[in-house]
Scaffold this motif. Structure first.
Motif, PDB file in Angstrom:
ATOM      1  N   PRO A 146     -26.454  14.964  21.077  1.00 37.67           N
ATOM      2  CA  PRO A 146     -26.918  14.168  22.223  1.00 37.67           C
ATOM      3  C   PRO A 146     -27.206  12.707  21.899  1.00 37.67           C
ATOM      4  N   ARG A 147     -27.410  12.373  20.632  1.00 39.08           N
ATOM      5  CA  ARG A 147     -27.687  10.973  20.265  1.00 39.08           C
ATOM      6  C   ARG A 147     -26.421  10.129  20.182  1.00 39.08           C
ATOM      7  N   ILE A 148     -25.268  10.789  20.100  1.00 40.60           N
ATOM      8  CA  ILE A 148     -24.037  10.069  19.775  1.00 40.60           C
ATOM      9  C   ILE A 148     -23.142   9.971  21.002  1.00 40.60           C
ATOM     10  N   LYS A 149     -22.871   8.754  21.450  1.00 40.48           N
ATOM     11  CA  LYS A 149     -22.016   8.534  22.606  1.00 40.48           C
ATOM     12  C   LYS A 149     -20.548   8.673  22.210  1.00 40.48           C
ATOM     13  N   LEU A 150     -19.810   9.338  23.049  1.00 41.37           N
ATOM     14  CA  LEU A 150     -18.403   9.631  22.762  1.00 41.37           C
ATOM     15  C   LEU A 150     -17.508   8.498  23.260  1.00 41.37           C
ATOM     16  N   PHE A 151     -16.790   7.866  22.334  1.00 38.54           N
ATOM     17  CA  PHE A 151     -15.766   6.866  22.637  1.00 38.54           C
ATOM     18  C   PHE A 151     -14.426   7.489  22.248  1.00 38.54           C
ATOM     19  N   TYR A 152     -13.706   8.026  23.209  1.00 41.77           N
ATOM     20  CA  TYR A 152     -12.453   8.732  22.921  1.00 41.77           C
ATOM     21  C   TYR A 152     -11.412   7.782  22.328  1.00 41.77           C
ATOM     22  N   ALA A 153     -10.755   8.218  21.244  1.00 39.91           N
ATOM     23  CA  ALA A 153      -9.723   7.417  20.580  1.00 39.91           C
ATOM     24  C   ALA A 153      -8.417   7.531  21.366  1.00 39.91           C
ATOM     25  N   VAL A 154      -8.122   6.523  22.165  1.00 42.58           N
ATOM     26  CA  VAL A 154      -6.996   6.573  23.100  1.00 42.58           C
ATOM     27  C   VAL A 154      -5.665   6.780  22.385  1.00 42.58           C
ATOM     28  N   LYS A 155      -5.512   6.223  21.185  1.00 44.16           N
ATOM     29  CA  LYS A 155      -4.234   6.334  20.468  1.00 44.16           C
ATOM     30  C   LYS A 155      -3.854   7.775  20.184  1.00 44.16           C
ATOM     31  N   CYS A 156      -4.819   8.675  20.168  1.00 40.87           N
ATOM     32  CA  CYS A 156      -4.540  10.077  19.873  1.00 40.87           C
ATOM     33  C   CYS A 156      -3.663  10.712  20.933  1.00 40.87           C
ATOM     34  N   ASN A 157      -3.937  10.417  22.188  1.00 40.73           N
ATOM     35  CA  ASN A 157      -3.154  10.958  23.304  1.00 40.73           C
ATOM     36  C   ASN A 157      -3.462  10.101  24.523  1.00 40.73           C
ATOM     37  N   THR A 158      -2.453   9.446  25.059  1.00 41.89           N
ATOM     38  CA  THR A 158      -2.647   8.481  26.143  1.00 41.89           C
ATOM     39  C   THR A 158      -2.376   9.081  27.519  1.00 41.89           C
ATOM     40  N   ASP A 159      -2.305  10.402  27.602  1.00 40.59           N
ATOM     41  CA  ASP A 159      -2.021  11.038  28.892  1.00 40.59           C
ATOM     42  C   ASP A 159      -3.001  10.562  29.962  1.00 40.59           C
ATOM     43  N   GLU A 160      -2.447  10.165  31.101  1.00 43.31           N
ATOM     44  CA  GLU A 160      -3.253   9.580  32.170  1.00 43.31           C
ATOM     45  C   GLU A 160      -4.303  10.547  32.686  1.00 43.31           C
ATOM     46  N   ALA A 161      -3.939  11.822  32.808  1.00 42.09           N
ATOM     47  CA  ALA A 161      -4.895  12.804  33.315  1.00 42.09           C
ATOM     48  C   ALA A 161      -6.070  12.975  32.364  1.00 42.09           C
ATOM     49  N   LEU A 162      -5.782  13.051  31.073  1.00 39.37           N
ATOM     50  CA  LEU A 162      -6.836  13.182  30.071  1.00 39.37           C
ATOM     51  C   LEU A 162      -7.795  11.992  30.147  1.00 39.37           C
ATOM     52  N   LEU A 163      -7.236  10.786  30.203  1.00 39.12           N
ATOM     53  CA  LEU A 163      -8.083   9.585  30.276  1.00 39.12           C
ATOM     54  C   LEU A 163      -8.904   9.581  31.551  1.00 39.12           C
ATOM     55  N   GLN A 164      -8.301  10.007  32.663  1.00 39.70           N
ATOM     56  CA  GLN A 164      -9.016   9.988  33.933  1.00 39.70           C
ATOM     57  C   GLN A 164     -10.182  10.967  33.934  1.00 39.70           C
ATOM     58  N   VAL A 165      -9.958  12.171  33.416  1.00 38.46           N
ATOM     59  CA  VAL A 165     -11.028  13.162  33.346  1.00 38.46           C
ATOM     60  C   VAL A 165     -12.192  12.632  32.511  1.00 38.46           C
ATOM     61  N   LEU A 166     -11.879  12.090  31.342  1.00 40.90           N
ATOM     62  CA  LEU A 166     -12.936  11.557  30.482  1.00 40.90           C
ATOM     63  C   LEU A 166     -13.661  10.399  31.150  1.00 40.90           C
ATOM     64  N   SER A 167     -12.907   9.541  31.823  1.00 43.08           N
ATOM     65  CA  SER A 167     -13.514   8.418  32.521  1.00 43.08           C
ATOM     66  C   SER A 167     -14.476   8.903  33.592  1.00 43.08           C
ATOM     67  N   ASP A 168     -14.048   9.882  34.373  1.00 43.32           N
ATOM     68  CA  ASP A 168     -14.885  10.379  35.455  1.00 43.32           C
ATOM     69  C   ASP A 168     -16.126  11.092  34.945  1.00 43.32           C
ATOM     70  N   MET A 169     -16.080  11.633  33.744  1.00 40.41           N
ATOM     71  CA  MET A 169     -17.255  12.278  33.181  1.00 40.41           C
ATOM     72  C   MET A 169     -18.195  11.282  32.510  1.00 40.41           C
ATOM     73  N   GLY A 170     -17.755  10.019  32.405  1.00 38.95           N
ATOM     74  CA  GLY A 170     -18.628   8.999  31.849  1.00 38.95           C
ATOM     75  C   GLY A 170     -18.407   8.698  30.394  1.00 38.95           C
ATOM     76  N   ALA A 171     -17.331   9.232  29.806  1.00 39.30           N
ATOM     77  CA  ALA A 171     -17.042   8.932  28.407  1.00 39.30           C
ATOM     78  C   ALA A 171     -16.641   7.467  28.262  1.00 39.30           C
ATOM     79  N   SER A 172     -16.751   6.965  27.050  1.00 38.15           N
ATOM     80  CA  SER A 172     -16.292   5.617  26.727  1.00 38.15           C
ATOM     81  C   SER A 172     -15.026   5.731  25.884  1.00 38.15           C
ATOM     82  N   PHE A 173     -14.450   4.577  25.466  1.00 41.32           N
ATOM     83  CA  PHE A 173     -13.123   4.620  24.868  1.00 41.32           C
ATOM     84  C   PHE A 173     -12.998   3.694  23.663  1.00 41.32           C
TER      85      PHE A 173
END
Length: 441
Positions: A146-173
């Motif tokens: 819970p202390r660590i904010k998730l910044f998803y590494a976009v280079k791993c997989n740039t699929d638009e749906a994956l990015l959108q889901v993470l964005s809508d859940m409040g993840a960072s990048f």
């Protein structure tokens, strides 16, 4: 061992979400792969509303609502986010939705898609994405760290749906290029939720980051400082460290990025002379780290650099612990072990009252197990080959064995470009089979 296969049969390879789709090309006539998105209802129990979209590339996605998760965990961790309404709106405005409230496995989804494609005379490769798996990974992260904010590494997989889901859940990048920054900003993500995590950046990309107010970025050398001074002097900088100790990882980064301990004071002093803003440190232990002790060693190293920088007058308040987290199926226990080691070490070295913001850049952890590559057998060559060596005293030249070579409609110039099937140290991907069904008119 695989059974004997026929032309028209299908093979599917699981755990293919990390560094595969993002590297696929259209070389040799291979088109971009269609993606089928689905979500398993079992993820959230009775209060689940599952919307499954089985549509082609470039259209969004799956929505899974769980009130306990969105209202309690998300609001507690990311603030007041109306995630449910936001995602519903985007789906109903942009997508045709197929509801599947019953539980469905990946194998069943693939069988249904294959049957539909067969009826249409379509044998093109495709990918199945379990968006519920992505959401569950995010839940586990928030619960276990819970202390660590998730910044998803976009280079791993740039699929638009994956990015959108993470964005809508409040993840960072975590973005490593101009294109990645553009893709994330186009989702409506605030630039404050992006770290430009490449130590060596083109001037044109620095100018772009400045024009979009993406100010948090990493560096590891004085030449980069000179560039930042001339281009983006108000940038918030994270000094990337080179781990002093190496531990077993699938892909090690030693020698590529990160400054050594002997360079730290010189780099910090150069930044101070240039009146640049260093706000923290970053590091990466290597992709898919096998030994959790790697985090203990580099966190101790980071604590030392924090203390040195603070004594020099820098306002050090960000710690970026990078990636390295496992993401394939059946790796949850190893992930949990790593989180326990990290949490304990952070409590020893970076107390909550220090007000240090802690972030991480997982890629494989989020994406790997959510994507399954499905390819059909488009040709088959059968022949006899001489057996190797002496067999029961008989001359191998007189012995023959039947050999079958299968040709798929995917390749190393497609979704296997990363070489995941044969690279030393890689996970061995043994495909599963979907036999073609004979259709009668």
């Amino acid at each position: 061992m695989l059974p004997e296969l026929d032309v028209g049969d299908w093979l599917y390879y699981e755990d293919m979400g990390a560094y595969t789709l993002s590297m696929a090309t259209i070389f040799n006539g291979l088109d971009a792969t269609a993606i089928k998105y689905h979500c398993l209802e079992e993820l959230c129990g009775d209060e689940t509303s599952t919307i499954v979209i089985l549509i082609e590339m470039n259209v969004l996605l799956t929505f899974l609502s769980k009130r306990a998760f969105t209202e309690q965990i998300l609001k507690q961790y990311f603030g007041k986010l109306d995630t449910v309404n936001t995602m519903k709106k985007r789906l109903t405005d942009r997508c045709v939705v197929d509801l599947h409230p019953e539980r469905r496995s990946t194998h069943e989804i693939i069988q249904n898609v294959v049957s539909e494609k067969q009826r249409k005379g379509d044998d093109d490769r495709f990918v199945v994405c379990d968006v519920g798996d992505i959401i569950q990974k995010f839940q586990h992260w928030v619960t276990l760290m819970p202390r660590i904010k998730l910044f998803y590494a976009v280079k791993c997989n740039t699929d638009e749906a994956l990015l959108q889901v993470l964005s809508d859940m409040g993840a960072s990048f975590d973005c490593a290029s101009k294109k990645e920054i553009e893709a994330v900003l186009n989702l409506g993500v605030s630039p404050t939720r992006i770290v430009y995590a490449h130590p060596c950046k083109p001037v044109s990309s620095l100018n772009f980051a400045k024009s979009r107010d993406v100010s948090l970025m990493t560096f590891d050398n004085v030449n980069e400082l000179q560039k930042v001074k001339e281009t983006y002097p108000s940038a918030r900088l994270l000094l990337r460290l080179l781990p002093e100790k190496e531990f077993n990882a699938r892909l090690e980064f030693s020698g590529r990025y990160g400054c050594s301990s002997t360079e730290v004071r010189y780099i910090l002093q150069t930044a101070k002379d240039l009146e640049l803003n260093i706000f923290g440190v970053s590091f990466h232990v290597g992709s898919d780290i096998q030994d959790p002790r790697a985090y203990v060693s580099i966190l101790q190293q980071s604590r030392s650099v924090f203390d040195i920088a603070r004594r020099m007058g820098f306002n050090m308040n960000i710690l970026d612990i990078g990636g390295g987290f496992p993401g394939e199926q059946n790796t949850f226990e190893r992930f949990k072990e790593i989180t326990e080691v990290i949490n304990k070490t952070l409590l020893d070295l970076f107390l909550p009252e220090d007000n240090v913001e802690i972030i991480a850049e997982p890629g494989r952890y989020i994406a790997a197990s959510a994507f399954t590559v499905v390819a059909s057998i488009m040709s088959k060559r059968c022949y006899q080959s001489s057996a190797d060596g002496d067999v029961n005293g008989q001359d191998s030249a007189q012995l023959k064995r039947n050999v079958a070579t299968y040709f798929l409609n995917d390749s190393v110039f497609g979704n296997f470009m990363y070489g995941r099937l044969y690279m030393p140290g890689s996970v061995i991907h043994i495909p599963k089979v979907v036999k073609v069904r004979v259709l009668f008119s």
